[in-house]
Design an enzyme around this catalytic site. Structure first.
Site, PDB file in Angstrom:
ATOM      1  N   SER A   1      54.234  31.995  85.260  1.00  0.00           N
ATOM      2  CA  SER A   1      55.412  31.800  86.098  1.00  0.00           C
ATOM      3  C   SER A   1      55.019  31.392  87.512  1.00  0.00           C
ATOM      4  O   SER A   1      54.121  31.979  88.127  1.00  0.00           O
ATOM      5  CB  SER A   1      56.237  33.092  86.146  1.00  0.00           C
ATOM      6  OG  SER A   1      57.299  32.950  87.070  1.00  0.00           O
TER       7      SER A   1
ATOM      8  N   HIS B   1      65.713  25.768  75.494  1.00  0.00           N
ATOM      9  CA  HIS B   1      64.731  26.254  76.463  1.00  0.00           C
ATOM     10  C   HIS B   1      64.720  25.505  77.797  1.00  0.00           C
ATOM     11  O   HIS B   1      64.143  25.988  78.773  1.00  0.00           O
ATOM     12  CB  HIS B   1      63.342  26.167  75.820  1.00  0.00           C
ATOM     13  CG  HIS B   1      62.367  27.180  76.305  1.00  0.00           C
ATOM     14  ND1 HIS B   1      62.576  27.964  77.426  1.00  0.00           N
ATOM     15  CD2 HIS B   1      61.150  27.558  75.821  1.00  0.00           C
ATOM     16  CE1 HIS B   1      61.536  28.758  77.597  1.00  0.00           C
ATOM     17  NE2 HIS B   1      60.660  28.537  76.648  1.00  0.00           N
TER      18      HIS B   1
ATOM     19  N   GLN C   1      52.895  35.506  76.593  1.00  0.00           N
ATOM     20  CA  GLN C   1      53.206  36.932  76.573  1.00  0.00           C
ATOM     21  C   GLN C   1      54.668  37.099  76.964  1.00  0.00           C
ATOM     22  O   GLN C   1      55.084  36.655  78.026  1.00  0.00           O
ATOM     23  CB  GLN C   1      52.323  37.710  77.554  1.00  0.00           C
ATOM     24  CG  GLN C   1      52.687  39.181  77.629  1.00  0.00           C
ATOM     25  CD  GLN C   1      51.886  39.957  78.652  1.00  0.00           C
ATOM     26  OE1 GLN C   1      51.356  41.006  78.361  1.00  0.00           O
ATOM     27  NE2 GLN C   1      51.801  39.459  79.881  1.00  0.00           N
TER      28      GLN C   1
END
Length: 641
Positions: free
Chosen positions: A451, A335, A552
């Site tokens: 983000s 990641h 999400q």
């Protein structure tokens, strides 16, 4: 084979040309007093009153005129001037590279594809060949800077986003370190671009050259080479120890084991080939036999341990595409180089490529005899054998400890939520808070990734979803003695969603508190002999223990994302809202007696049903009332995928 144009290697500066064209702004530094006030507001209702008063005094001293906070803020503003992004290095180290935990479950998320129905091994290999072909096409887009710019969706939509993460998809490698890992990127203008994929099969590793004589292998050629690899891997006389297990260990332990491996030139050569590859393709054997969403996800998260496919991995590489004989397929992601949405965008492109086929490439006859793929060799000392045994044992512990469920809530989805004029994400986040409160009668620090790619080199900041407004709503929903009217509950729900939405906007515009406080803390390490009391205070330490770690990850194709919890007594909650359903991936640890993924999923389902019932009491035309069966059922009775 398709003929490739010979393109000179890219210089690092070219990867940033998108940002230069877009002229993205720098990440702003929030005002100090604003961040301190928001921090106290976020934590006041989550800690005892006496503890909060103590923390309030500490924050006041920290933010006093002429105090340490102002000094650090000035240093941060200087850093903003000198760097493209003032938090990116601090964030990367804190979130990933300093973390000593093993990558499987603890750090590496997975994306699970729709189950494939392979009739035989050839079907499996055709799928893998098509996937590799898609990877090469996508990489060609990246190499030629032809990938279209992403634009913000949802809140404050329509703004261009930083694209730098895409250029790390196939060029990054996480190198283990004894105290801190290093994120390595292939940026050299001297070394050639990687032209090989590493294929893992039966815990063995093979070099698959995908470009030969400046020609990219066709899918047919790739299929032929993969068949050779499967045949080579099946030769038990040639089998070598499952070195990939070492990458599943704690980062310091793997760094130590790697140091031992590097003493031998054969091992150095093998490690070099893996560290420079485009990606890994893991040809897995069958898993447990259970092909539910839950069990296929487990195969991606940890491979089922060393007795199944857990050693058929190399966790340091940013992308590992898994193609299982039983139809379990997906991608495991290291990641640190990029965020989940970038992974999803890449993956959806690959799947669309596989569905439509790439007819534009010029086909030529294959060379008469392709060179055989090469098996990577390893020389294992007794010390390495000991490391392998230890790694295998610890991976088994990870497998046994993970409590995981994929739960598909199918009573309604984002269509209904939008009819209530609510943000689907805000609505679901409030439902998660209600679910947790029902189980534990309290709210806890919650992480939802937001983000910040609107800014140069932006990654993410945190939306703190456990708001005072959420607490007021969940208390009203669970306090049966108070007899709160439905209209009042509905008003509290709207306020909770509005508070969530406002914090979301604050986060995506660079005004959230987590990155700011992190940067101030890291600057204090250099400036202060002793850690400031602000960052040693129990409230601050508690604020960074995210018992609820949520995200999400929407998709347009049939797939879903999942990951593990970030603290021993916590939950991971990844969700994908669809028009008429919501897919949740809930994770926790069996080692914590307080947590249960099934119980939490049931509580989420019950909360969503009650919230729909509450909304429908005002607007019955928008949705049919839930039946008694719907209200009662949880994932054990409903769709436990």
């Amino acid at each position: 084979m398709p003929i490739l144009e010979k393109v000179p290697p890219k210089m690092p500066v070219q990867a940033s040309s998108c940002e230069e064209v877009l002229d993205l702004p720098k990440l702003p530094v929030p005002p100090l007093q604003q961040t301190l006030a928001t921090y106290l507001q976020c934590m006041q209702h989550l800690v005892p009153e006496e503890q909060f008063r103590k923390s309030q005094a500490i924050v006041k001293r920290f933010g006093a005129p002429g105090g340490l906070g102002e000094t650090l803020q000035e240093k941060l503003l200087e850093r903003q001037e000198k760097t493209a992004n003032w938090v990116s290095e601090y964030w990367l180290n804190d979130m990933y590279l300093n973390n000593r935990l093993a990558l499987p479950v603890n750090s590496s998320p997975a994306v699970i594809f729709a189950r494939q129905h392979f009739q035989d091994t050839n079907d499996q290999l055709r799928f893998a060949a098509s996937l590799i072909s898609g990877v090469l096409s996508y990489k060609a887009l990246l190499d030629s800077q032809s990938i279209p710019t992403d634009w913000a969706k949802g809140q404050l939509s329509g703004q261009p986003l930083c694209m730098k993460q895409y250029y790390r998809l196939f060029s990054s490698y996480r190198l283990p370190g004894h105290t801190q890992d290093t994120l390595v990127a292939q940026k050299s203008s001297i070394m050639p671009e990687p032209e090989h994929v590493i294929v893992a099969c039966c815990n063995q590793f093979f070099v698959l050259d995908v470009v030969i004589n400046f020609r990219r292998l066709s899918e047919g050629d790739l299929f032929t080479q993969l068949r050779k690899i499967v045949k080579m891997a099946s030769n038990e006389d040639e089998r070598l120890p499952p070195i990939g297990l070492l990458t599943s260990d704690g980062r310091s332990e793997w760094a130590k084991a790697r140091t031992v491996l590097l003493k031998d030139s054969t091992n150095r050569d093998s490690l070099d080939m893996i560290e420079r590859c485009i990606c890994l393709v893991c040809l897995d054997g069958p898993g447990t036999g259970d092909l539910s969403d839950t069990h296929r996800a487990l195969q991606l998260l940890h491979g089922g341990g060393c007795s199944l496919n857990g050693a058929n991995r190399w966790y340091d590489k940013s992308l590992q595409f898994v193609v299982g004989r039983d139809g379990t397929c997906g991608v495991v992601c290291e990641h640190s180089p990029f965020d989940g949405i970038v992974l999803v965008q890449c993956t959806e492109h690959l799947l669309k490529h596989m569905m439509t086929g790439n007819k534009k490439l010029v086909r030529v006859d294959s060379v008469s005899e392709l060179p055989a793929p090469r098996r990577l060799r390893w020389k294992c000392s007794p010390e390495t054998q000991g490391h392998l045994a230890s790694s295998a044992e610890k991976l088994q512990r990870i497998v046994k400890n993970l409590d995981f469920i994929v739960y598909k809530f199918d009573n309604y989805g984002k269509t209904f939520i939008k009819k209530q004029k609510c943000s689907p994400d805000g609505f679901i986040q409030v439902a998660l808070q209600l679910a947790y409160y029902r189980l534990y009668q309290r709210l806890v620090p919650t992480y939802e990734s937001a983000s910040i790619r609107r800014f140069q080199e932006g990654r993410v900041d945190n939306i703190r979803s456990a708001t005072p407004e959420a607490l007021a709503f969940v208390q009203a929903m669970t306090d049966h003695k108070a007899a709160v009217l439905a209209s009042e509950k509905l008003q509290l729900l709207q306020r909770a969603i509005q508070a969530q939405t406002e914090y979301t906007v604050m986060a995506i515009t660079g005004m959230a508190i987590d990155n700011h406080l992190l940067a101030l803390r890291e600057l204090a390490r250099d400036l202060c002999k002793e850690p400031p009391e602000m960052f040693m205070d129990e409230t601050y330490l508690m604020s960074n223990r995210f018992i609820l770690s949520t995200s999400q990850v929407p998709t347009t194709m049939e797939m879903f994302c999942c990951y593990g919890p970030v603290v021993p007594n916590g939950y991971g909650a990844c969700y994908n809202p669809h028009a008429e359903a919501i897919t949740f991936c809930i994770s926790s640890f069996h080692g914590c007696k307080e947590t249960s993924s099934v119980e939490f999923a049931e509580a989420v389902g019950a909360s969503l049903v009650d919230m729909r019932d509450l909304c429908s009491s005002r607007q019955p035309a928008d949705s049919k009332p839930p039946t008694a069966k719907e209200r009662a059922r949880g994932p054990s009775q409903a769709k436990q995928s």
